[in-house]
Design an enzyme around this catalytic site. Structure first.
Site, short mmCIF file in Angstrom:
data_model
loop_
_atom_site.label_atom_id
_atom_site.label_comp_id
_atom_site.label_asym_id
_atom_site.label_seq_id
_atom_site.Cartn_x
_atom_site.Cartn_y
_atom_site.Cartn_z
N GLU A 150 -0.99 43.28 37.49
CA GLU A 150 -1.45 43.84 39.73
C GLU A 150 -2.00 45.18 38.66
O GLU A 150 -1.73 45.74 37.83
CB GLU A 150 -0.10 43.91 39.63
CG GLU A 150 0.47 42.98 40.98
CD GLU A 150 1.96 42.98 41.54
OE1 GLU A 150 2.15 42.12 42.42
OE2 GLU A 150 2.40 43.77 41.23
N CYS B 31 -5.12 52.30 39.57
CA CYS B 31 -3.70 51.64 38.68
C CYS B 31 -3.90 50.87 38.17
O CYS B 31 -3.80 49.80 38.98
CB CYS B 31 -2.83 52.29 39.81
SG CYS B 31 -1.34 51.89 38.21
N CYS C 44 7.33 44.81 30.29
CA CYS C 44 7.59 45.64 29.24
C CYS C 44 8.26 45.51 28.22
O CYS C 44 9.82 45.41 29.12
CB CYS C 44 7.58 47.09 30.21
SG CYS C 44 7.35 48.74 29.24
N CYS D 48 13.29 50.56 30.66
CA CYS D 48 13.43 51.61 31.47
C CYS D 48 14.40 50.86 32.49
O CYS D 48 14.11 50.30 33.77
CB CYS D 48 12.40 52.89 31.67
SG CYS D 48 11.85 53.20 30.43
N CYS E 137 13.21 50.76 36.39
CA CYS E 137 11.51 50.34 36.68
C CYS E 137 11.51 48.99 36.41
O CYS E 137 12.51 48.20 35.72
CB CYS E 137 11.07 50.70 35.39
SG CYS E 137 9.14 50.24 35.20
N GLY F 46 3.15 47.33 32.24
CA GLY F 46 3.75 47.61 30.80
C GLY F 46 3.22 49.54 30.52
O GLY F 46 3.10 50.46 31.20
N GLU F 47 3.49 49.70 29.09
CA GLU F 47 3.69 50.73 28.34
C GLU F 47 1.72 50.74 27.74
O GLU F 47 1.40 49.98 26.09
CB GLU F 47 4.73 50.93 27.66
CG GLU F 47 4.54 52.39 26.54
CD GLU F 47 4.68 52.90 27.31
OE1 GLU F 47 4.83 53.66 27.80
OE2 GLU F 47 3.27 54.23 26.54
N SER G 122 -0.71 56.85 31.01
CA SER G 122 0.81 57.67 31.00
C SER G 122 1.69 57.25 30.42
O SER G 122 1.21 55.44 29.71
CB SER G 122 1.09 57.29 32.20
OG SER G 122 2.40 57.03 32.79
N SER H 116 5.80 60.22 31.27
CA SER H 116 7.04 60.11 32.09
C SER H 116 8.39 60.81 31.31
O SER H 116 9.26 60.39 30.58
CB SER H 116 7.56 58.90 32.66
OG SER H 116 6.43 58.15 33.01
N LEU H 117 9.00 61.67 31.94
CA LEU H 117 9.98 62.17 31.68
C LEU H 117 11.60 62.26 32.33
O LEU H 117 11.40 61.40 31.46
CB LEU H 117 9.55 64.31 31.69
CG LEU H 117 10.44 65.13 30.52
CD1 LEU H 117 9.59 64.72 29.34
CD2 LEU H 117 9.56 66.74 30.79
N ASN H 118 11.17 61.91 33.02
CA ASN H 118 12.97 61.86 33.61
C ASN H 118 13.64 61.91 33.55
O ASN H 118 14.58 61.87 34.50
CB ASN H 118 12.55 60.75 34.14
CG ASN H 118 11.15 59.62 34.21
OD1 ASN H 118 10.00 60.29 35.14
ND2 ASN H 118 10.79 58.04 33.55
N ASN I 217 11.64 54.90 43.32
CA ASN I 217 11.70 53.15 44.45
C ASN I 217 12.36 52.87 44.73
O ASN I 217 12.80 52.17 42.90
CB ASN I 217 10.46 52.62 44.17
CG ASN I 217 9.01 53.59 45.16
OD1 ASN I 217 9.39 53.85 46.11
ND2 ASN I 217 8.42 53.67 44.13
N CYS J 113 4.99 52.96 42.59
CA CYS J 113 5.00 53.28 41.52
C CYS J 113 5.90 52.08 41.09
O CYS J 113 7.45 52.35 41.58
CB CYS J 113 5.14 54.62 40.63
SG CYS J 113 3.73 55.47 40.83
N1 SAH Z 1 5.25 52.86 31.16
C1 SAH Z 1 3.94 54.21 31.63
C2 SAH Z 1 2.62 53.52 32.66
C3 SAH Z 1 3.58 52.58 33.63
S1 SAH Z 1 4.87 53.00 34.51
C4 SAH Z 1 5.05 55.31 31.59
O1 SAH Z 1 6.67 54.57 32.04
O2 SAH Z 1 4.79 56.24 31.66
C5 SAH Z 1 4.70 54.81 35.49
C6 SAH Z 1 4.93 55.16 35.87
O3 SAH Z 1 6.05 55.13 37.19
C7 SAH Z 1 6.34 56.30 35.09
O4 SAH Z 1 6.28 57.98 35.24
C8 SAH Z 1 7.06 55.95 35.34
O5 SAH Z 1 8.65 56.73 35.37
C9 SAH Z 1 6.82 55.46 37.70
N2 SAH Z 1 8.59 54.42 37.47
C10 SAH Z 1 8.63 53.87 37.40
N3 SAH Z 1 9.94 53.15 38.21
C11 SAH Z 1 9.98 54.08 38.65
C12 SAH Z 1 10.00 53.30 40.52
N4 SAH Z 1 11.16 52.52 40.75
N5 SAH Z 1 10.17 54.32 41.44
C13 SAH Z 1 9.94 55.89 40.83
N6 SAH Z 1 9.06 55.86 40.45
C14 SAH Z 1 9.14 54.36 39.00
FE1 SF4 Z 2 8.25 50.31 30.85
FE2 SF4 Z 2 7.38 51.74 31.86
FE3 SF4 Z 2 8.28 50.56 32.88
FE4 SF4 Z 2 9.49 52.09 31.27
S1 SF4 Z 2 9.24 53.55 33.37
S2 SF4 Z 2 9.88 50.37 31.71
S3 SF4 Z 2 7.72 52.10 29.44
S4 SF4 Z 2 6.29 50.35 32.60
#
Ligand code: SAH
Ligand code: SF4
Length: 344
Positions: A92, A105, A112, A116, A119, A157-158, A189, A211-213, A287, A330
């Site tokens: 997508e 995007c 992936c 995480c 996600c 994906g990463e 990202s 993505s620090l988180n 989300n 996202c």
């Molecule tokens: N793999 C890469 C890029 C794809 S994810 C990465 O992790 O950076 C893109 C962004 O979506 C990242 O910042 C991730 O932390 C965020 N993300 C993933 N799952 C999410 C969710 N359920 N709600 C909000 N943001 C999310």
């Molecule tokens: Fe992959 Fe990014 Fe999702 Fe982590 S946040 S599982 S690295 S897509």
């Protein structure tokens, strides 16, 4: 003979492919312009190439294209595109309009491998990397109907675990003979793959979002398993050294998860962590998705976190959830993996 997809070739690779056919270097630039600037994928329409050359090309090569199988638009203007790939896998892309400056995007992998826990893409394992052509074709397909200003590798994906194809695709996107995007408008990202981050910086100059988180290793280990390999201290040191386009800053993304990483203490630790790194911050309220135990943060927690950063003079944006009604937000991209798995 297997035909070569020209969209899988960088300009240099196309030059050497054509060299093998006894053709001059500048022919590669001509072909790139037809494909990426005029959107012509049929050699017969490339009228500045001789007929013999065009025939020769069509026996050895082709130019792929993707058409969205499903296109959905959200009430806020966000559009989600589902592309079916040659092997039936799906990815997508999401087009996010913002004052006429559309951001696309794009996805870099089917699924992936990073796992995480918050996600949706990560809850499916990695099916495969996308080819360079499949990445570029997401942009070509959407550009057919919509102007695109920014490209962000924030879809499925990463991107850094598919570094070779992502770098090649970026080179096509920013090439003056290719799609002519400014490198200041392309952002990769990452969840923080350190060796690949360094390689990316050596290979191409683009914006980086990390993505620090989380604000402690303990917390990040749990949310993002990659942290066990590359902990926060090393990650932030690498961020400080990353070679960005001129006058650009690194973006730190921080998904605010209710009751997990959204406290005032988290905000305080966060500010300390990024201290000294020229950066801006994207706060992304989590989300929720089906089957996930994490919760969205309260509005008061979002406001508190945002305000604390603002008071410390940090450039911060809280990303409003776009495209919520079509699951285009996202971390909600998953293609049709689910259905494919059950029907397989
Ligand atoms: N793999 C890469 C890029 C794809 S994810 C990465 O992790 O950076 C893109 C962004 O979506 C990242 O910042 C991730 O932390 C965020 N993300 C993933 N799952 C999410 C969710 N359920 N709600 C909000 N943001 C999310
Ligand atoms: Fe992959 Fe990014 Fe999702 Fe982590 S946040 S599982 S690295 S897509």
């Amino acid at each position: 003979m297997n035909k070569v997809d020209i969209k899988n070739l960088s300009l240099e690779e196309l030059e050497s492919f054509l060299h093998g056919l006894g053709k001059e270097k500048y022919r590669a630039r001509q072909i790139f312009k037809w494909i990426y600037q005029k959107n012509i994928i049929d050699f017969d329409q490339m009228t500045n190439l001789s007929k013999d050359f065009r025939n020769d090309l069509s026996t050895r090569a082709y130019v792929s294209a993707l058409k969205p199988e499903i296109e959905e638009s959200s009430s806020d203007g966000t559009r989600k595109y589902l592309f079916r790939l040659e092997d039936n896998a799906c990815v997508e892309s999401v087009l996010i309009p913002d004052e006429d400056r559309n951001t696309l995007c794009v996805s870099s992998q089917v699924g992936c491998a990073m796992g995480c826990g918050f996600c949706l893409t990560g809850s499916f394992s990695l099916e495969r990397d996308l080819t360079c052509a499949e990445i570029v074709n997401q942009v070509c397909a959407v550009k057919n109907t919509h102007e695109i200003r920014n490209i962000v590798f924030m879809g499925m994906g990463e991107p850094l675990s598919n570094l070779e194809n992502v770098v090649k695709a970026i080179k096509i996107l920013i090439s003056p003979d290719g799609m002519q995007f400014s490198n200041r408008r392309v952002t990769v990202s990452t969840s923080g793959l350190l060796p690949e981050m360094e390689q990316l910086g050596n290979l191409v100059t683009v914006n980086l979002a990390v993505s620090l988180n989380a604000t402690t290793d303990e917390q990040r280990d749990r949310l993002m398993p990659i942290n066990r390999k590359y902990p926060l201290r090393e990650l932030l040191a690498a961020c400080g050294k990353f070679p960005l386009p001129s006058r650009r800053m690194i973006t730190f993304e921080y998904v605010l998860i209710g009751g997990i990483n959204d406290s005032l203490d988290d905000a305080k630790r966060f500010v300390k962590l990024i201290h000294g790194i020229p950066s801006k911050v994207n706060l992304i309220p989590f989300n929720e998705f089906e089957g996930c135990s994490y919760k969205s943060p309260d509005q008061s927690a979002i406001d508190r976190f945002h305000k604390y950063l603002l008071d410390k003079n940090i450039t911060v944006i809280t990303r409003t959830s776009r495209g919520g009604d079509i699951s285009a937000a996202c971390g909600q991209l998953k293609g049709k993996l689910e259905r494919r798995k059950t029907s397989a």
